[in-house]
Design a protein around this motif. Structure first.
Motif, PDB file in Angstrom:
ATOM      1  N   LYS A 253       0.833  -1.208   0.000  1.00 43.22           N
ATOM      2  CA  LYS A 253       0.000   0.000   0.000  1.00 43.22           C
ATOM      3  C   LYS A 253       0.865   1.254   0.000  1.00 43.22           C
ATOM      4  O   LYS A 253       0.596   2.222  -0.730  1.00 43.22           O
ATOM      5  CB  LYS A 253      -0.921  -0.017   1.216  1.00 43.22           C
ATOM      6  N   THR A 254       1.928   1.222   0.774  1.00 44.26           N
ATOM      7  CA  THR A 254       2.822   2.382   0.838  1.00 44.26           C
ATOM      8  C   THR A 254       3.485   2.641  -0.502  1.00 44.26           C
ATOM      9  O   THR A 254       3.577   3.790  -0.959  1.00 44.26           O
ATOM     10  CB  THR A 254       3.888   2.146   1.920  1.00 44.26           C
ATOM     11  N   THR A 255       3.938   1.576  -1.169  1.00 47.33           N
ATOM     12  CA  THR A 255       4.600   1.742  -2.465  1.00 47.33           C
ATOM     13  C   THR A 255       3.638   2.279  -3.515  1.00 47.33           C
ATOM     14  O   THR A 255       3.993   3.146  -4.323  1.00 47.33           O
ATOM     15  CB  THR A 255       5.179   0.399  -2.925  1.00 47.33           C
ATOM     16  N   ILE A 256       2.417   1.774  -3.512  1.00 51.53           N
ATOM     17  CA  ILE A 256       1.434   2.231  -4.499  1.00 51.53           C
ATOM     18  C   ILE A 256       1.092   3.704  -4.278  1.00 51.53           C
ATOM     19  O   ILE A 256       1.011   4.499  -5.229  1.00 51.53           O
ATOM     20  CB  ILE A 256       0.179   1.351  -4.428  1.00 51.53           C
ATOM     21  N   LEU A 257       0.920   4.100  -3.014  1.00 50.96           N
ATOM     22  CA  LEU A 257       0.631   5.508  -2.726  1.00 50.96           C
ATOM     23  C   LEU A 257       1.803   6.403  -3.116  1.00 50.96           C
ATOM     24  O   LEU A 257       1.610   7.505  -3.655  1.00 50.96           O
ATOM     25  CB  LEU A 257       0.304   5.671  -1.242  1.00 50.96           C
ATOM     26  N   LYS A 258       3.023   5.919  -2.867  1.00 47.77           N
ATOM     27  CA  LYS A 258       4.191   6.701  -3.261  1.00 47.77           C
ATOM     28  C   LYS A 258       4.305   6.798  -4.777  1.00 47.77           C
ATOM     29  O   LYS A 258       4.787   7.806  -5.307  1.00 47.77           O
ATOM     30  CB  LYS A 258       5.452   6.074  -2.676  1.00 47.77           C
ATOM     31  N   ALA A 259       3.868   5.757  -5.489  1.00 47.74           N
ATOM     32  CA  ALA A 259       3.904   5.802  -6.947  1.00 47.74           C
ATOM     33  C   ALA A 259       2.954   6.870  -7.484  1.00 47.74           C
ATOM     34  O   ALA A 259       3.299   7.635  -8.396  1.00 47.74           O
ATOM     35  CB  ALA A 259       3.546   4.431  -7.514  1.00 47.74           C
ATOM     36  N   PHE A 260       1.749   6.942  -6.919  1.00 48.67           N
ATOM     37  CA  PHE A 260       0.818   7.989  -7.326  1.00 48.67           C
ATOM     38  C   PHE A 260       1.364   9.374  -6.976  1.00 48.67           C
ATOM     39  O   PHE A 260       1.215  10.332  -7.737  1.00 48.67           O
ATOM     40  CB  PHE A 260      -0.542   7.776  -6.654  1.00 48.67           C
ATOM     41  N   GLU A 261       2.026   9.456  -5.826  1.00 52.01           N
ATOM     42  CA  GLU A 261       2.589  10.747  -5.421  1.00 52.01           C
ATOM     43  C   GLU A 261       3.774  11.131  -6.297  1.00 52.01           C
ATOM     44  O   GLU A 261       3.949  12.305  -6.652  1.00 52.01           O
ATOM     45  CB  GLU A 261       3.024  10.673  -3.957  1.00 52.01           C
ATOM     46  N   ALA A 262       4.599  10.133  -6.682  1.00 52.53           N
ATOM     47  CA  ALA A 262       5.773  10.426  -7.505  1.00 52.53           C
ATOM     48  C   ALA A 262       5.397  10.894  -8.898  1.00 52.53           C
ATOM     49  O   ALA A 262       6.114  11.691  -9.518  1.00 52.53           O
ATOM     50  CB  ALA A 262       6.660   9.188  -7.595  1.00 52.53           C
ATOM     51  N   THR A 263       4.282  10.415  -9.415  1.00 59.01           N
ATOM     52  CA  THR A 263       3.841  10.835 -10.749  1.00 59.01           C
ATOM     53  C   THR A 263       2.985  12.095 -10.713  1.00 59.01           C
ATOM     54  O   THR A 263       2.565  12.588 -11.763  1.00 59.01           O
ATOM     55  CB  THR A 263       3.037   9.706 -11.406  1.00 59.01           C
ATOM     56  N   GLY A 264       2.704  12.607  -9.512  1.00 57.97           N
ATOM     57  CA  GLY A 264       1.920  13.824  -9.400  1.00 57.97           C
ATOM     58  C   GLY A 264       0.436  13.630  -9.609  1.00 57.97           C
ATOM     59  O   GLY A 264      -0.280  14.594  -9.903  1.00 57.97           O
ATOM     60  N   LEU A 265      -0.058  12.408  -9.453  1.00 59.10           N
ATOM     61  CA  LEU A 265      -1.484  12.141  -9.653  1.00 59.10           C
ATOM     62  C   LEU A 265      -2.280  12.338  -8.371  1.00 59.10           C
ATOM     63  O   LEU A 265      -3.379  12.896  -8.391  1.00 59.10           O
ATOM     64  CB  LEU A 265      -1.678  10.719 -10.184  1.00 59.10           C
TER      65      LEU A 265
ATOM     66  N   PRO B 263      -1.304  13.309  -4.301  1.00 59.47           N
ATOM     67  CA  PRO B 263      -2.036  14.544  -4.646  1.00 59.47           C
ATOM     68  C   PRO B 263      -1.563  15.127  -5.983  1.00 59.47           C
ATOM     69  O   PRO B 263      -0.417  14.930  -6.375  1.00 59.47           O
ATOM     70  CB  PRO B 263      -1.714  15.469  -3.479  1.00 59.47           C
ATOM     71  N   PHE B 264      -2.447  15.832  -6.642  1.00 61.58           N
ATOM     72  CA  PHE B 264      -2.168  16.351  -7.973  1.00 61.58           C
ATOM     73  C   PHE B 264      -1.095  17.438  -7.895  1.00 61.58           C
ATOM     74  O   PHE B 264      -1.220  18.415  -7.158  1.00 61.58           O
ATOM     75  CB  PHE B 264      -3.451  16.916  -8.584  1.00 61.58           C
ATOM     76  N   ASN B 265      -0.008  17.237  -8.675  1.00 60.72           N
ATOM     77  CA  ASN B 265       1.121  18.175  -8.643  1.00 60.72           C
ATOM     78  C   ASN B 265       1.782  18.174 -10.015  1.00 60.72           C
ATOM     79  O   ASN B 265       2.415  17.189 -10.415  1.00 60.72           O
ATOM     80  CB  ASN B 265       2.123  17.769  -7.563  1.00 60.72           C
ATOM     81  N   LEU B 266       1.634  19.277 -10.747  1.00 63.01           N
ATOM     82  CA  LEU B 266       2.196  19.358 -12.090  1.00 63.01           C
ATOM     83  C   LEU B 266       3.715  19.460 -12.076  1.00 63.01           C
ATOM     84  O   LEU B 266       4.379  19.066 -13.038  1.00 63.01           O
ATOM     85  CB  LEU B 266       1.605  20.569 -12.829  1.00 63.01           C
ATOM     86  N   GLU B 267       4.277  19.993 -11.010  1.00 65.56           N
ATOM     87  CA  GLU B 267       5.721  20.192 -10.946  1.00 65.56           C
ATOM     88  C   GLU B 267       6.473  18.919 -10.546  1.00 65.56           C
ATOM     89  O   GLU B 267       7.703  18.915 -10.539  1.00 65.56           O
ATOM     90  CB  GLU B 267       6.042  21.302  -9.936  1.00 65.56           C
ATOM     91  N   ARG B 268       5.740  17.875 -10.245  1.00 65.30           N
ATOM     92  CA  ARG B 268       6.393  16.667  -9.745  1.00 65.30           C
ATOM     93  C   ARG B 268       7.280  16.011 -10.802  1.00 65.30           C
ATOM     94  O   ARG B 268       8.397  15.576 -10.517  1.00 65.30           O
ATOM     95  CB  ARG B 268       5.328  15.670  -9.272  1.00 65.30           C
ATOM     96  N   ILE B 269       6.787  15.949 -12.032  1.00 70.58           N
ATOM     97  CA  ILE B 269       7.552  15.309 -13.102  1.00 70.58           C
ATOM     98  C   ILE B 269       8.785  16.128 -13.455  1.00 70.58           C
ATOM     99  O   ILE B 269       9.848  15.577 -13.784  1.00 70.58           O
ATOM    100  CB  ILE B 269       6.668  15.101 -14.341  1.00 70.58           C
ATOM    101  N   LEU B 270       8.673  17.441 -13.374  1.00 73.70           N
ATOM    102  CA  LEU B 270       9.804  18.292 -13.744  1.00 73.70           C
ATOM    103  C   LEU B 270      10.983  18.118 -12.797  1.00 73.70           C
ATOM    104  O   LEU B 270      12.131  18.339 -13.185  1.00 73.70           O
ATOM    105  CB  LEU B 270       9.353  19.758 -13.765  1.00 73.70           C
ATOM    106  N   THR B 271      10.681  17.732 -11.567  1.00 77.33           N
ATOM    107  CA  THR B 271      11.784  17.560 -10.613  1.00 77.33           C
ATOM    108  C   THR B 271      12.672  16.373 -10.972  1.00 77.33           C
ATOM    109  O   THR B 271      13.795  16.269 -10.483  1.00 77.33           O
ATOM    110  CB  THR B 271      11.225  17.362  -9.199  1.00 77.33           C
ATOM    111  N   TRP B 272      12.157  15.446 -11.799  1.00 73.28           N
ATOM    112  CA  TRP B 272      12.968  14.299 -12.194  1.00 73.28           C
ATOM    113  C   TRP B 272      14.156  14.706 -13.063  1.00 73.28           C
ATOM    114  O   TRP B 272      15.155  13.989 -13.123  1.00 73.28           O
ATOM    115  CB  TRP B 272      12.107  13.290 -12.961  1.00 73.28           C
TER     116      TRP B 272
END
Length: 244
Positions: free
Chosen positions: A47-59, A61-70
């Motif tokens: 569950k933790t990994t799946i939630l972190k995956a959604f957070e890492a992709t910015g889905l 919580p919704f975050n447009l700047e998340r992908i740019l940080t990569w």
């Protein structure tokens, strides 16, 4: 990739550990694959990994700047090596051993000191390799022993119209198969006990026959001795009569 990447890495890690543990002497069976796959699945798809995956992709919580940080540069972190405070150094600490050697030796260009340094390095390397081989061979032997511990196939009754396809068994049918297996094991155990009793009875009968034969042999030997004594007595009596 936020989930699949860690899963592939974890599975590759378990697969490498398995290959190292068996020294390449064993092939991967279906059971081994399932154990490796299950271990990687349970450790990554949480569950933790799946939630972190959604957070890492910015889905979420919704975050447009998340992908740019990569695409931003990341600073590599190098862990500092910890110094050992033990008085005895192991073979893996050959660098520390060599450092201590050069701290004690005054002339670093002395041929004897260089030879001693090379000897320490060779012995340490050989010990590390042998220790690794012994550990992995022990694990390979353990895995080889586990391969022979196969479970018994359930006595599932195939349907009459079975055409070699996949079959889904209900829990009740599986339980009935377990019950039939228990009954079969009990019958086999009873048959084996009966065989053991019969073997024991035959052994006792054999011992009784041997004792009876020994008793008869002793009786025949005693009868021969008595007969010889009687003949000797008659001979003495005849000799006395002849003298008289």
């Amino acid at each position: 990739m936020c989930i699949f990447g860690p899963f592939v890495s974890t599975y590759s890690f378990h697969l490498t550990e398995f290959l190292h543990s068996c020294q390449g002497l064993l092939s991967i069976t279906k059971r081994d694959f399932w154990q490796l796959f299950r271990a990687a699945w349970d450790s990554t798809l949480t569950k933790t990994t799946i939630l972190k995956a959604f957070e890492a992709t910015g889905l979420a919580p919704f975050n447009l700047e998340r992908i740019l940080t990569w695409f931003q540069a990341r600073q590599d972190e190098h862990p500092s090596s910890s110094s050992s405070s033990s008085s005895v150094l192991s073979a893996s600490d050959w660098r520390k051993i060599e450092t201590l050697l050069w701290e004690v030796v005054e002339d670093i260009y002395d041929s004897k000191a260089v030879k001693l340094s090379h000897t320490i390095h060779t012995i340490a390397a050989q010990k590390i390799i042998l220790k690794h081989e012994v550990k992995q061979l022990c694990e390979a032997l353990h895995n080889e022993k586990k391969c022979y511990k196969r479970g018994k196939a359930l006595l599932l009754e195939l349907p009459e119209d079975y055409n070699s396809g996949a079959i889904f068994w209900s829990p009740s049918k599986v339980q009935k198969a377990h019950d039939r297996q228990i009954e079969k094991d009990a019958e086999e155990k009873a048959v084996q006990l009966q065989k053991d009793e019969d073997s024991k009875w035959r052994e006792e009968l054999k011992l009784q026959k041997a004792a009876l034969l020994e008793e008869r042999r002793c009786e025949r030997a005693a009868a021969k001795i008595e007969q010889a004594q009687a003949c000797e007595q008659k001979a003495l009596q005849a000799q006395e009569l002849w003298k008289a």
